[in-house]
Every structure is written in structure tokens, then in C-alpha cells.
Design a protein around this motif. Sequence first.
Motif, PDB file in Angstrom:
ATOM      1  N   PRO A  79       0.595  -1.348   0.226  1.00 51.09           N
ATOM      2  CA  PRO A  79      -0.013  -0.026  -0.051  1.00 51.09           C
ATOM      3  C   PRO A  79       0.775   1.287   0.038  1.00 51.09           C
ATOM      4  O   PRO A  79       0.355   2.298  -0.745  1.00 51.09           O
ATOM      5  N   ASP A  80       2.029   1.199   0.538  1.00 55.25           N
ATOM      6  CA  ASP A  80       2.780   2.504   0.707  1.00 55.25           C
ATOM      7  C   ASP A  80       3.510   2.728  -0.721  1.00 55.25           C
ATOM      8  O   ASP A  80       3.454   3.902  -0.960  1.00 55.25           O
ATOM      9  N   VAL A  81       3.838   1.730  -1.403  1.00 58.70           N
ATOM     10  CA  VAL A  81       4.091   1.909  -2.939  1.00 58.70           C
ATOM     11  C   VAL A  81       3.024   2.370  -3.824  1.00 58.70           C
ATOM     12  O   VAL A  81       3.275   3.248  -4.393  1.00 58.70           O
ATOM     13  N   LEU A  82       1.905   1.965  -3.314  1.00 58.61           N
ATOM     14  CA  LEU A  82       0.706   2.713  -4.286  1.00 58.61           C
ATOM     15  C   LEU A  82       0.487   3.794  -3.831  1.00 58.61           C
ATOM     16  O   LEU A  82       0.305   4.814  -4.770  1.00 58.61           O
ATOM     17  N   ASP A  83       0.664   4.305  -2.612  1.00 57.08           N
ATOM     18  CA  ASP A  83       0.465   5.896  -2.236  1.00 57.08           C
ATOM     19  C   ASP A  83       1.619   6.538  -2.912  1.00 57.08           C
ATOM     20  O   ASP A  83       1.318   7.738  -3.411  1.00 57.08           O
ATOM     21  N   TRP A  84       2.884   6.134  -2.893  1.00 57.50           N
ATOM     22  CA  TRP A  84       3.819   6.808  -3.745  1.00 57.50           C
ATOM     23  C   TRP A  84       3.623   7.104  -5.247  1.00 57.50           C
ATOM     24  O   TRP A  84       3.723   8.080  -5.703  1.00 57.50           O
ATOM     25  N   ILE A  85       3.228   6.035  -5.695  1.00 62.94           N
ATOM     26  CA  ILE A  85       2.700   6.075  -7.412  1.00 62.94           C
ATOM     27  C   ILE A  85       1.713   7.028  -7.602  1.00 62.94           C
ATOM     28  O   ILE A  85       1.943   7.868  -8.536  1.00 62.94           O
ATOM     29  N   VAL A  86       0.763   7.023  -6.673  1.00 64.80           N
ATOM     30  CA  VAL A  86      -0.416   7.916  -7.148  1.00 64.80           C
ATOM     31  C   VAL A  86      -0.405   9.382  -6.479  1.00 64.80           C
ATOM     32  O   VAL A  86      -1.167  10.443  -6.925  1.00 64.80           O
ATOM     33  N   ALA A  87       0.795   9.485  -5.755  1.00 65.60           N
ATOM     34  CA  ALA A  87       1.133  10.940  -5.183  1.00 65.60           C
ATOM     35  C   ALA A  87       1.314  11.951  -6.283  1.00 65.60           C
ATOM     36  O   ALA A  87       1.751  11.736  -7.293  1.00 65.60           O
ATOM     37  N   LYS A  88       0.866  13.150  -6.064  1.00 68.52           N
ATOM     38  CA  LYS A  88       0.823  14.325  -7.127  1.00 68.52           C
ATOM     39  C   LYS A  88       2.155  14.711  -6.928  1.00 68.52           C
ATOM     40  O   LYS A  88       2.900  14.808  -5.948  1.00 68.52           O
TER      41      LYS A  88
END
Length: 64
Positions: A55-64
Motif C-alpha cells: 500500500p505504501d508503494v501505491l501511495d507513492w505511485i499516485v502521489a501528485k
Amino acid sequence: MADYHSSKNISAQDCEIIRGAFRKSVVENRIAEQEWRMHAEELARELTDIDEIDPDVLDWIVAK
């Protein structure tokens, strides 16, 4: 990319590649912001053959 993931971890380099592909895909396909996380997860799974993306990787991918 999937051939290098015997331990089911995504390398930093692969994360950068996935993030770039995600951003390009969002723009080209006009994906609404509320769908970004699901799209990022699907893209990461497709590119890495890893079923459960951190989930942390996904957060980073979608971060603006």
C-alpha cells in the motif's frame, strides 16, 4: 520486469518505471482522480506479476 521478482519485492527502479507509466496512462486515458489508486494497483500487478502490491508503494505511485 516480472522475471526479477523472486522475493515479491518491487525494486526502486521498477517503482520509478511504474510511476512513469501510471502518470502517462492517467493523462492519455483521462482517468478520474478517484480511480487512480485502483488503476495504479492494476498497472503494478500487470507489470510485475505480483498479486499484492505494498500500500505504501501505491501511495507513492499516485502521489501528485
